[in-house]
Design a protein around this motif. Structure first.
Motif, PDB file in Angstrom:
ATOM      1  N   ILE A   8       0.844  -1.207   0.000  1.00 42.54           N
ATOM      2  CA  ILE A   8       0.000   0.000   0.000  1.00 42.54           C
ATOM      3  C   ILE A   8       0.874   1.250   0.000  1.00 42.54           C
ATOM      4  CG2 ILE A   8      -1.805   1.263   1.258  1.00 42.54           C
ATOM      5  CD1 ILE A   8      -2.581  -1.292   2.679  1.00 42.54           C
ATOM      6  N   TYR A   9       2.003   1.167   0.734  1.00 41.85           N
ATOM      7  CA  TYR A   9       2.828   2.361   0.906  1.00 41.85           C
ATOM      8  C   TYR A   9       4.240   1.936   1.285  1.00 41.85           C
ATOM      9  CZ  TYR A   9       4.643   6.579   3.173  1.00 41.85           C
ATOM     10  OH  TYR A   9       5.431   7.645   3.536  1.00 41.85           O
ATOM     11  N   GLU A  10       5.223   2.616   0.742  1.00 35.60           N
ATOM     12  CA  GLU A  10       6.598   2.345   1.169  1.00 35.60           C
ATOM     13  C   GLU A  10       7.229   3.626   1.681  1.00 35.60           C
ATOM     14  OE1 GLU A  10       9.134  -0.013  -1.350  1.00 35.60           O
ATOM     15  OE2 GLU A  10      10.802   0.231   0.076  1.00 35.60           O
ATOM     16  N   GLY A  11       7.644   3.604   2.927  1.00 35.03           N
ATOM     17  CA  GLY A  11       8.305   4.772   3.518  1.00 35.03           C
ATOM     18  C   GLY A  11       9.797   4.537   3.598  1.00 35.03           C
ATOM     19  N   LYS A  12      10.503   5.396   4.361  1.00 36.58           N
ATOM     20  CA  LYS A  12      11.960   5.296   4.424  1.00 36.58           C
ATOM     21  C   LYS A  12      12.412   4.062   5.209  1.00 36.58           C
ATOM     22  CE  LYS A  12      12.146   9.595   5.704  1.00 36.58           C
ATOM     23  NZ  LYS A  12      11.922  11.015   5.684  1.00 36.58           N
ATOM     24  N   ALA A  13      11.651   3.701   6.231  1.00 37.28           N
ATOM     25  CA  ALA A  13      12.089   2.578   7.078  1.00 37.28           C
ATOM     26  C   ALA A  13      11.079   1.440   7.184  1.00 37.28           C
ATOM     27  CB  ALA A  13      12.425   3.093   8.480  1.00 37.28           C
ATOM     28  N   LYS A  14       9.896   1.634   6.554  1.00 40.34           N
ATOM     29  CA  LYS A  14       8.870   0.588   6.667  1.00 40.34           C
ATOM     30  C   LYS A  14       8.057   0.463   5.384  1.00 40.34           C
ATOM     31  CE  LYS A  14       7.056   2.380  10.489  1.00 40.34           C
ATOM     32  NZ  LYS A  14       8.017   3.427  10.823  1.00 40.34           N
ATOM     33  N   ASP A  32      16.838  -0.394   5.951  1.00 43.55           N
ATOM     34  CA  ASP A  32      17.337   0.909   5.488  1.00 43.55           C
ATOM     35  C   ASP A  32      17.369   1.925   6.624  1.00 43.55           C
ATOM     36  OD1 ASP A  32      17.346  -0.066   2.881  1.00 43.55           O
ATOM     37  OD2 ASP A  32      15.257   0.486   2.589  1.00 43.55           O
ATOM     38  N   ALA A  33      18.402   2.740   6.606  1.00 41.08           N
ATOM     39  CA  ALA A  33      18.480   3.846   7.569  1.00 41.08           C
ATOM     40  C   ALA A  33      18.676   5.138   6.784  1.00 41.08           C
ATOM     41  CB  ALA A  33      19.652   3.642   8.516  1.00 41.08           C
ATOM     42  N   THR A  34      17.961   6.183   7.197  1.00 39.24           N
ATOM     43  CA  THR A  34      18.169   7.498   6.577  1.00 39.24           C
ATOM     44  C   THR A  34      18.333   8.526   7.689  1.00 39.24           C
ATOM     45  OG1 THR A  34      15.801   7.967   6.502  1.00 39.24           O
ATOM     46  CG2 THR A  34      16.749   6.978   4.528  1.00 39.24           C
ATOM     47  N   ALA A  35      19.007   9.589   7.366  1.00 32.96           N
ATOM     48  CA  ALA A  35      19.132  10.704   8.318  1.00 32.96           C
ATOM     49  C   ALA A  35      19.193  12.005   7.528  1.00 32.96           C
ATOM     50  CB  ALA A  35      20.387  10.554   9.169  1.00 32.96           C
ATOM     51  N   PHE A  36      18.953  13.106   8.223  1.00 32.35           N
ATOM     52  CA  PHE A  36      18.965  14.435   7.607  1.00 32.35           C
ATOM     53  C   PHE A  36      18.058  14.463   6.372  1.00 32.35           C
ATOM     54  CE2 PHE A  36      23.230  13.532   9.478  1.00 32.35           C
ATOM     55  CZ  PHE A  36      23.013  14.233  10.664  1.00 32.35           C
ATOM     56  N   ASN A  37      16.793  14.095   6.609  1.00 35.12           N
ATOM     57  CA  ASN A  37      15.772  14.053   5.557  1.00 35.12           C
ATOM     58  C   ASN A  37      16.242  13.263   4.331  1.00 35.12           C
ATOM     59  OD1 ASN A  37      13.116  14.580   4.850  1.00 35.12           O
ATOM     60  ND2 ASN A  37      13.671  16.426   3.702  1.00 35.12           N
ATOM     61  N   ALA A  38      16.826  12.100   4.614  1.00 37.58           N
ATOM     62  CA  ALA A  38      17.248  11.118   3.610  1.00 37.58           C
ATOM     63  C   ALA A  38      18.450  11.561   2.769  1.00 37.58           C
ATOM     64  CB  ALA A  38      16.082  10.688   2.724  1.00 37.58           C
ATOM     65  N   LEU A  39      19.155  12.619   3.209  1.00 36.85           N
ATOM     66  CA  LEU A  39      20.382  13.014   2.497  1.00 36.85           C
ATOM     67  C   LEU A  39      21.469  11.970   2.757  1.00 36.85           C
ATOM     68  CD1 LEU A  39      20.554  16.880   3.047  1.00 36.85           C
ATOM     69  CD2 LEU A  39      20.147  15.635   0.910  1.00 36.85           C
ATOM     70  N   ARG A 213      27.799   6.300  24.752  1.00 39.40           N
ATOM     71  CA  ARG A 213      26.540   6.234  25.506  1.00 39.40           C
ATOM     72  C   ARG A 213      25.294   6.194  24.608  1.00 39.40           C
ATOM     73  NH1 ARG A 213      26.298  12.506  27.750  1.00 39.40           N
ATOM     74  NH2 ARG A 213      25.911  13.385  25.697  1.00 39.40           N
ATOM     75  N   SER A 214      25.395   6.705  23.366  1.00 37.93           N
ATOM     76  CA  SER A 214      24.226   6.729  22.477  1.00 37.93           C
ATOM     77  C   SER A 214      23.915   5.339  21.946  1.00 37.93           C
ATOM     78  CB  SER A 214      24.482   7.645  21.275  1.00 37.93           C
ATOM     79  OG  SER A 214      24.479   8.975  21.680  1.00 37.93           O
ATOM     80  N   LEU A 215      22.766   4.801  22.343  1.00 38.17           N
ATOM     81  CA  LEU A 215      22.375   3.471  21.848  1.00 38.17           C
ATOM     82  C   LEU A 215      21.184   3.644  20.898  1.00 38.17           C
ATOM     83  CD1 LEU A 215      22.718   1.305  25.115  1.00 38.17           C
ATOM     84  CD2 LEU A 215      24.407   1.717  23.317  1.00 38.17           C
ATOM     85  N   ASP A 216      21.327   4.512  19.911  1.00 34.10           N
ATOM     86  CA  ASP A 216      20.209   4.893  19.040  1.00 34.10           C
ATOM     87  C   ASP A 216      20.747   5.351  17.679  1.00 34.10           C
ATOM     88  OD1 ASP A 216      21.057   7.661  19.230  1.00 34.10           O
ATOM     89  OD2 ASP A 216      20.404   7.516  21.305  1.00 34.10           O
ATOM     90  N   LYS A 217      19.885   5.958  16.871  1.00 33.08           N
ATOM     91  CA  LYS A 217      20.281   6.313  15.496  1.00 33.08           C
ATOM     92  C   LYS A 217      21.388   7.361  15.422  1.00 33.08           C
ATOM     93  CE  LYS A 217      17.614   7.970  11.982  1.00 33.08           C
ATOM     94  NZ  LYS A 217      16.468   7.996  11.052  1.00 33.08           N
TER      95      LYS A 217
END
Ligand code: UDP
Length: 245
Positions: A8-14, A32-39, A213-217
């Protein structure tokens, strides 16, 4: 053709697929991983599965604590079944500490604890680069009624209380997070999308090393390396916590 899934829909990560029950959808988590509005883009093998498992556990926990969500159940390790909803085009960010964009836009010192949790609302619109909104702009654009907005803010603050306490028990500091909400067929506002290290900041209270310490994106945004290891650590702590209950 009963089992044929229709995208139905494809987004950046789902990816969202149809379900044989028209009131449900299947949400598949991508690597897939994107950051800074997929730049900035990359792929991390196993990220989709980790985010799916983390989201499932967190949504189950929130549901048990009275938060309405779109989550119905885990389908397999990288997809869930959820209620079909109409997504509200708002990105609801809650901040406990100043970090990321707010430090570029204000004089707040990165990492400083805020006097009280701050909710920032952004317009979910990639073409416009998800701009920060004001309540007057939300009213002007007719994105959502003020009553519904107040309800979303109330739910967001409740989620923060629940999750801040929960993460503290597994030695993680919940710095900030982004939520999305939708309206289901019954007209009820429900928490939608996901809750994973892709859209929150979690700092490990077991380490004083700022880079570690950052355990995230932020591991991807700031080229710190070890993203899968960090997400695995989050998943393990959550699983261990619930299995010891
Ligand atoms: N966030 C998100 N999607 C976005 C923007 C932000 O999930 O499009 C999350 C981000 O991971 C962080 C929080 O919202 O946990 C606050 O992000 P911030 O506004 O600081 O933006 P950033 O500089 O991290 O892109």
């Amino acid at each position: 053709m009963k089992n044929k899934l229709e995208l139905i829909y494809e987004g950046k990560a789902k990816k969202i697929f149809s379900h044989e029950d028209v009131e449900k959808v299947i949400i598949e988590f991508k690597d897939d991983a994107t950051a800074f509005n997929a730049l900035k883009k990359a792929q991390f093998k196993g990220k989709g599965e980790l985010n799916c498992l983390i989201t499932s556990k967190i949504f189950e926990f929130l549901h048990k604590n009275g938060i309405p969500t779109h989550f119905i159940g885990l389908r397999n390790n990288n997809s869930i079944i959820a209620q079909k909803i109409k997504i509200i085009p708002l990105e609801v960010v809650l901040r406990n500490r100043a970090y990321g964009s707010i430090c570029k836009q204000t004089t707040l010192i990165p990492g400083s604890l805020l006097k009280e949790p701050l909710i920032d609302l952004y317009f979910k619109n990639d073409e416009l680069n998800d701009p920060l909104l004001t309540k007057n702009r939300i009213r002007l654009l007719d994105i959502i009624s003020i009553e519904d907005l107040e309800l979303i803010e109330k739910i967001t603050l409740s989620i923060n209380k629940l999750l801040k306490d929960f993460f503290l028990k597994i030695n993680l500091d919940l710095v900030d997070f982004k939520l999305e909400f939708g309206k289901n067929k019954q007209g009820q506002i429900v928490l939608a999308d996901e809750f994973s290290p892709d859209n929150c900041r979690l700092w490990d209270l077991n380490t004083i090393d700022v880079k570690m310490r950052s355990l995230d994106k932020d591991r991807f945004r700031n080229d710190l390396g070890g993203l899968i290891e960090a997400y695995t650590e989050i998943n393990n702590r959550i699983v261990n916590f619930f299995s010891s209950q």
